[in-house]
Write an enzyme that holds these catalytic residues in place. Structure first.
Site, short mmCIF file in Angstrom:
data_model
loop_
_atom_site.label_atom_id
_atom_site.label_comp_id
_atom_site.label_asym_id
_atom_site.label_seq_id
_atom_site.Cartn_x
_atom_site.Cartn_y
_atom_site.Cartn_z
N ASP A 3 -52.49 34.46 -12.08
CA ASP A 3 -53.48 33.46 -12.44
C ASP A 3 -54.27 33.17 -11.15
OD1 ASP A 3 -54.76 31.45 -14.02
OD2 ASP A 3 -53.62 29.97 -12.89
N THR A 62 -56.56 30.31 -10.10
CA THR A 62 -56.62 28.99 -9.49
C THR A 62 -55.22 28.44 -9.18
OG1 THR A 62 -58.65 28.52 -10.71
CG2 THR A 62 -57.49 26.64 -9.75
N ASP A 98 -49.12 28.62 -12.29
CA ASP A 98 -48.63 27.29 -11.96
C ASP A 98 -48.99 26.21 -12.96
OD1 ASP A 98 -51.33 27.07 -11.49
OD2 ASP A 98 -51.11 25.89 -9.66
#
Length: 672
Positions: A364, A366, A567
């Site tokens: 991912d 960001t 996250d």
């Protein structure tokens, strides 16, 4: 202290209970001698408080190991002494004491045969019984001693491989200091509620996850994150249960208490990890059990061909199972401990094995490849004769400080760093998902996206197309500013790459990962610019949260072995879908709960650390397996020819097993 004589007592837990007392400086427990030595500040009040507390301790307040008690060296010493005096004992007495000494091994063999079939215990019992039955009592006793020594060292090594993780198994303190009704009082930990203010001073353990309300302290988080350098904490900073205040004093608002704290969840994670067996461990155990029958068959064949009981004893004392069966779990647990010291929690053998086989890593963007914090890269004045960069920044920050989003935070932060003055303005109108509107010096001011200014408010921006395109091509987000009906500036921002992103990509490729892919909700042009700079193999942009799991699922269906690194809350489905889910430390709770691996430090390089360590662990397991088969096969041949007696066979077999276990657990002696 009578309580210390109770079987399976967890001495570490008792140590932590005693260490909580004010004034206690050191605690040393000798369970074998049923004694405890406590160093304290020398005050009579402290001494009396400790004695009162110890005398009031009950078994219900203590913790006990679920497994077997600690291995003892006493039987080995007694057996060795018996071997030395055996030659001077009367013959009848010698026979009795030898049979009495080997009886426990013989009984274990018989019981194992009746309940489990042919096992290693059956082979060992047969070997020592044959020696004693032939009147070779010294050989039988020495052989039993060598096997017992091997058992002791193997059990100690295996237990130590579990104990390497014990520093992560945080236990709650019995009491904490809390502010109540204007006073600081000591209360039982179980009575602590969320939202209460906990006071922690020098040398004390932080008992909750929370937010520092005031005060300042240097906090050692090594037991939780692996960071060896204390971290400064002051008002507004988060703290983690299990950390220790080295200097200072802080008041903490409890946000998570009890089993909800980070360290409590880590402990639960580790407990679950220790029970999870990888396919390699299961195969090794199954292979080892099958080889017991092979050993018995070789012993029978040796007897039929040679009629030499001594050779049969030698053959039966050599088996594959010990080294093969123990090497895998010891290597797995040692690797888990080493990774934990670096700040990586791994959920047991299955996760290590799966990570070693991964050929595709999906990131991912960001908060993973990037820091997740926007930074201003350019302030471009579109009317430089009237609007300098400093003036644009001051006005934008004065307006954006009323907003609550990452773009506003980045602008305000830079303005404060530069000492920009505050610009007076009228009330702020928020155009949701578009921008902000107000008036400065009687003129209308707009701050927001191109779509907002150009399509909604009719501000002409086509003149600045080349500038905007050049900034966008570099992967930057653009914020436009208009004053009095005309565009006056552009602020460009970018979610900066982590400093270790490129190096992590390089290390993952070097470790055998073939494909590296990025997923993001960002615009395609911006995402592709970032992916190209990192040298990634693919990028999926402008995604909805639910798209991530579907892409990971499709990669798996295409034959890829995937690891997903993320996250956010919306990353949980992808973390669960991948062969290995890796959660960043600032991730949402659901992401961390779903993941197979959790990073405790905000460093992307730990992903490469985990990958490299997993491959090393699996390489050790495979090479130990081959070595155990090769060495023991050679010993079989030598023993069956009569060139290797029972004592030598037991010595070489146990020596080989211990050498392989030492290789599987390189930390075995580092924390004794």
């Amino acid at each position: 202290m009578p309580l210390l004589r109770r079987p399976h007592l967890d001495a570490g837990h008792l140590t932590s209970l005693i260490s909580e007392f004010d004034g206690v400086e050191s605690v040393r427990i000798n369970a074998a001698a049923a004694s405890v030595t406590i160093g304290y500040d020398g005050k009579a009040a402290t001494r009396q408080a400790i004695l009162d507390r110890l005398s009031a301790l009950s078994p219900s307040a203590l913790a006990f190991h679920n497994g077997e008690s600690e291995p003892s060296v006493t039987p080995l010493v007694l057996r060795a002494a018996l071997f030395l005096v055996l030659p001077v004992l009367p013959a009848t007495l010698g026979r009795v004491v030898v049979w009495g000494s080997i009886a426990p091994r013989v009984f274990r063999g018989v019981w194992s045969l009746l309940t489990q079939g042919v096992t290693v215990e059956v082979l060992d019992a047969t070997a020592v019984s044959l020696g004693a039955a032939r009147g070779r009592y010294g050989t039988a006793l020495l052989t039993d001693e060598l096997m017992a020594t091997g058992d002791y060292l193997e059990e100690t090594t295996e237990r130590h491989s579990e104990d390497l993780l014990s520093h992560l198994l945080y236990r709650h303190p019995s009491s904490v200091w809390v502010e109540r009704n204007g006073d600081v009082v000591k209360v039982p930990f179980a009575d602590l509620d969320m939202g209460e203010i906990v006071v922690v001073g020098i040398g004390e353990l932080i008992p909750v996850d929370g937010l520092v309300r005031n005060g300042a302290a240097q906090v050692n988080q090594a037991s939780v994150t692996g960071e060896s350098v204390p971290v400064g904490k002051e008002a507004g900073d988060r703290v983690i249960a299990g950390s220790i205040v080295e200097n200072g004093r802080i008041r903490i608002e409890a946000r998570q208490v009890g089993d909800e704290t980070t360290t409590a969840r880590i402990a639960a994670f580790i407990h679950e990890s220790l029970t999870a067996k990888s396919e390699t461990e299961r195969v090794a155990e199954e292979f080892a059990n099958q080889r017991v029958l092979t050993t018995l068959g070789l012993g029978l064949a040796t007897f039929l061909l040679t009629r030499d009981i001594t050779r049969v004893m030698s053959v039966l004392l050599i088996d594959y199972s010990c080294a093969v069966k123990l090497s895998a779990p010891v290597a797995i647990r040692s690797m888990m401990s080493e990774a934990a010291d670096r700040g990586v929690l791994i959920k047991g053998g299955p996760s290590i094995e799966a990570l070693s086989k991964v050929d595709t890593v999906v990131f991912d963007k960001t908060g993973t490849l990037t820091r997740g914090d926007l930074a201003i890269t350019d302030i471009v004045s579109l009317a430089p004769q009237d609007w300098s960069e400093d003036r644009l920044l001051a006005m934008a920050a004065s307006i954006e400080e009323h907003a609550r989003h990452p773009v506003a935070a980045a602008i305000v932060r830079v303005a404060r760093e530069r000492g920009a003055p505050h610009v007076a303005h009228d009330d702020i109108d928020v155009e949701i998902a578009h921008g902000l509107r107000t008036r400065v010096d009687g003129e209308a001011v707009l701050i927001g996206s191109r779509h907002f200014l150009q399509d909604h408010e009719g501000i002409a921006l086509s003149t600045y197309e080349d500038t905007a395109q050049a900034l966008s091509a570099q992967g930057k987000m653009l914020l436009y500013i208009a004053f009095g009906g005309r565009a006056v500036g552009i602020i460009a921002l970018r979610d900066e790459l982590r400093t270790d992103s490129a190096e992590t990509v390089r290390r993952l490729r070097a470790s055998g990962v073939r494909r590296l892919i990025m997923l993001t909700g960002d615009r395609k042009q911006r995402a592709e610019a970032l992916a190209e700079g990192l040298g990634l193999d693919g990028v999926f942009a402008e995604l909805q949260p639910e798209d991530k799991a579907e892409i990971v699922k499709q990669l798996g269906e295409d034959g890829c072995r995937t690891a997903f690194v993320g996250d956010g809350i919306n990353d949980a489905p992808a973390l669960a879908t991948a062969d290995v889910g890796i959660a960043m430390p600032r991730g949402a709770d659901i992401a961390r709960a779903t993941a197979d691996i959790v990073l405790l430090q905000d460093s992307l390089g730990l992903v490469a650390d985990a990958r490299e360590a997993s491959r090393t662990a699996m390489d050790i397991i495979r090479s130990n397996f081959r070595a155990a088969i090769g060495i023991n096969s050679g010993l079989y041949v030598v023993a069956s020819t009569g060139w290797l007696g029972p004592v030598a066979a037991a010595t070489l077999h146990n020596g080989t097993t211990l050498a392989l276990l030492g290789r599987a657990c390189p930390q075995a002696g580092s924390r004794q």
